[in-house]
Enzyme design. Structure first.
Site, PDB file in Angstrom:
ATOM      1  N   PHE A  83       0.754  -1.177  -0.074  1.00 18.58           N
ATOM      2  CA  PHE A  83      -0.103  -0.061   0.045  1.00 18.58           C
ATOM      3  C   PHE A  83       0.725   1.383   0.081  1.00 18.58           C
ATOM      4  O   PHE A  83       0.346   2.279   0.159  1.00 18.58           O
ATOM      5  CB  PHE A  83      -1.020   0.025   1.239  1.00 18.58           C
ATOM      6  CG  PHE A  83      -1.943  -1.096   1.065  1.00 18.58           C
ATOM      7  CD1 PHE A  83      -2.758  -1.297  -0.083  1.00 18.58           C
ATOM      8  CD2 PHE A  83      -1.827  -2.256   2.123  1.00 18.58           C
ATOM      9  CE1 PHE A  83      -3.703  -2.472  -0.349  1.00 18.58           C
ATOM     10  CE2 PHE A  83      -2.935  -3.144   1.935  1.00 18.58           C
ATOM     11  CZ  PHE A  83      -3.686  -3.279   0.684  1.00 18.58           C
ATOM     12  N   ASP A 135      25.176 -10.103   2.340  1.00 22.21           N
ATOM     13  CA  ASP A 135      25.337 -10.645   1.012  1.00 22.21           C
ATOM     14  C   ASP A 135      27.055 -10.520   0.668  1.00 22.21           C
ATOM     15  O   ASP A 135      27.595 -11.796   0.285  1.00 22.21           O
ATOM     16  CB  ASP A 135      24.554 -10.415  -0.008  1.00 22.21           C
ATOM     17  CG  ASP A 135      24.869 -11.157  -1.466  1.00 22.21           C
ATOM     18  OD1 ASP A 135      24.830 -12.422  -1.274  1.00 22.21           O
ATOM     19  OD2 ASP A 135      25.133 -10.415  -2.340  1.00 22.21           O
TER      20      ASP A 135
END
Length: 165
Positions: A83, A135
């Protein structure tokens, strides 16, 4: 009495309790900004190795890659959070530095001129930058920890929160 910082109503639910996007068409266009932070906690040996290597890993520059990924995430927040409105982002800035011997602090500040705030964009930018650091460093350890991630400040809406940055 402490200042009210929450609403008694969830704005993304309609009167029937169904999820809905908030209609911001009647809101005033104002300069908006938000700053969020996330932290990456490293084991001592990994932090020492990263410091010795100037925050570079086998994959490349950790800070540079985190800034690029975080910026991309800011611009795509509306595609990730159901939203969130698509916003014309006017500015996105990252500050990434050590906040202690084993903690990398990531601060993301987002600015726009629009009818709705950029809190989610700042939180998404800081979060994705932290995930990118993870990562980039996971070959060294999987015991790194991300968090807390939090909103530090917001300006330009109904109420300001936190200290301006």
């Amino acid at each position: 009495m402490p200042a009210k910082t929450t609403s008694a109503r969830l704005t993304h639910l309609d009167d029937a309790g169904l999820p809905t996007m908030v209609d911001v068409s009647d809101k005033q266009v104002t300069a908006r900004s938000a700053t969020a932070e996330s932290r990456v906690h490293f084991p001592a040996a990994v932090a020492a190795q990263l410091r010795a290597n100037g925050l570079r890993s086998a994959k490349g520059g950790i800070v540079e890659t985190a800034v690029i990924a975080g910026t991309m995430a800011v611009k795509r927040t509306h595609e990730l959070i159901p939203f969130c409105h698509p916003l014309p982002i006017d500015g996105c800035r990252f500050e990434i530095d050590w906040a202690g011997a084993q903690v990398l602090q990531i601060v993301c500040t987002v600015r726009c001129v629009h009818r709705t705030g950029v809190e989610m964009e700042a939180l998404t930018g800081a979060s994705v930058a932290a995930l990118t650091v993870y990562d980039m460093c996971k070959a060294l350890s999987h015991t790194m920890r991300i968090g807390p991630t939090k909103l530090l400040s917001k300006r330009g809406g109904k109420r300001d929160i936190g200290a301006a940055r």
